[in-house]
Design a protein around this motif. Sequence first.
Motif, PDB file in Angstrom:
ATOM      1  N   ASP A  69       0.761  -1.027   0.040  1.00 51.45           N
ATOM      2  CA  ASP A  69      -0.075   0.005  -0.025  1.00 51.45           C
ATOM      3  C   ASP A  69       0.818   1.381   0.079  1.00 51.45           C
ATOM      4  OD1 ASP A  69      -2.284   1.622   0.176  1.00 51.45           O
ATOM      5  OD2 ASP A  69      -2.444   1.565   2.361  1.00 51.45           O
ATOM      6  N   HIS A  76       1.222   4.470  -2.789  1.00 49.79           N
ATOM      7  CA  HIS A  76       1.089   5.922  -2.526  1.00 49.79           C
ATOM      8  C   HIS A  76       2.361   6.504  -3.264  1.00 49.79           C
ATOM      9  CE1 HIS A  76      -1.046   4.364   1.368  1.00 49.79           C
ATOM     10  NE2 HIS A  76      -2.056   4.375   0.526  1.00 49.79           N
ATOM     11  N   HIS A  79      -5.899   3.515  -6.664  1.00 51.51           N
ATOM     12  CA  HIS A  79      -6.700   3.573  -5.312  1.00 51.51           C
ATOM     13  C   HIS A  79      -8.058   3.636  -5.643  1.00 51.51           C
ATOM     14  CE1 HIS A  79      -3.318   3.760  -2.722  1.00 51.51           C
ATOM     15  NE2 HIS A  79      -3.840   3.741  -1.700  1.00 51.51           N
ATOM     16  N   HIS A 131      -7.245  -3.672   1.499  1.00 52.01           N
ATOM     17  CA  HIS A 131      -6.867  -2.543   0.739  1.00 52.01           C
ATOM     18  C   HIS A 131      -5.327  -2.728  -0.148  1.00 52.01           C
ATOM     19  CE1 HIS A 131      -6.266   1.550  -0.725  1.00 52.01           C
ATOM     20  NE2 HIS A 131      -5.172   1.782   0.202  1.00 52.01           N
ATOM     21  N   ASN A 191      -4.393  -2.970  -4.015  1.00 48.52           N
ATOM     22  CA  ASN A 191      -3.411  -1.980  -4.730  1.00 48.52           C
ATOM     23  C   ASN A 191      -2.289  -3.161  -5.202  1.00 48.52           C
ATOM     24  OD1 ASN A 191      -4.453   0.489  -4.036  1.00 48.52           O
ATOM     25  ND2 ASN A 191      -3.719   0.442  -1.982  1.00 48.52           N
TER      26      ASN A 191
HETATM   27 FE   FE2 Z   1      -3.856   3.339   0.185  1.00 51.12          FE
END
Ligand code: FE2
Length: 383
Positions: free
Chosen positions: A194, A198, A263, A277, A281
């Motif tokens: 994740d 980002h 996302h 999550h 991703n």
């Molecule tokens: Fe995230």
Amino acid sequence: MAQSTFFIPAINMMGEGCLESAVQSLAGYGYRRALIVTDAWLEQAGVAARVAGLLEKSGIASEIFAGAQPNPTIGNVEAGLARLRAAGCDCVVSLGGGSPHDCAKGIALVATNGGGIADYEGVDRSAKPQLPLIAINTTAGTASEMTRFCIITDESRHIKMAIVDRHVTPLLSVNDPLLMLAKPPALTAATGMDALTHAVEAYVSTAATPITDACALKAVSMIAANLRQAVADGQDVAAREAMAYAQFLAGMAFNNASLGYVHAMAHQLGGFYNLPHGVCNAVLLPHVEAFNAAVVPGRLADVAAAMGVAVAGASAADNAARCLAAIRELSAAIGIPAGLRELGVKPEDIPTLAANALKDACGLTNPRPADQAEIEGIFAAAL
Ligand SMILES: [Fe+2]
């Protein structure tokens, strides 16, 4: 260059054992009673009680609300808000990973602004700052302890609402790697990917700035150097600390440059199938960046360099391809599933998932705009 604003909590404490000094520092703030928002696991493990004990020493009474589920819901926010109001709390302490932090943001925002959390879906919809929020992080990934992003599942619509609001920025963030040692390998892998997502999405974002670029590339290099080890040996404090810094840097990047289609699409998978999550991703990241590579090959070549896989003198397109390969290799090495089918995603759901992804605010800064058919194509490729 367009104007930019940089959001970050006022105070951010990092490093081994910083939990105690962080809670001690609250003694002078004048708070009387805190709502500790956490999850069932951290309550059962006694971590919430330990934080309550530390707060007590700083003169702050507390109530523990352990009702933040993974992918927290509107119902979770409402239950926590009822506890906060019944107990007369004047501040909120979130303890955990992204789910408790997001749930706590929802509670703290509605506590001062009224209405329901769904009223604040979108960007800067609230009028007032939330109740003071102290965010104690126990995972290295979402960076929710330091962002203005709050993701809450609307269980009736089966979607994740993106609440992007300067007023949900915590007052104080705490990243103590000693709180992260107990994370199991699969969670370490998912949250680490994740953070990588980002950094990459912020770096190729249309809203990137020199500040967010610096944060994103440093995050990428630290994740490439430390995530495998943090997954292999959860007790390696140095690797845990490096990942805590890396995810924080990635948070600084995306909190200000925003994200992209990874996302926007992963939120739909999370809302529809209640999937983790970070795993969503990780599976989508190389597919979305393969789509983006047509317009930002140089940016992805920079990411390849930060990962240590770029070849000097090679074309940007070739190094962008090396970046995608390195992302896939990292995912495979830490046990991330190769495709969405393994996660239970059904081909017949793709049109709905794609339509909802195009409505997600996170997609607005993706460098290459996509239409419904293109988003469907990316989902299909990721199956
Ligand atoms: Fe995230």
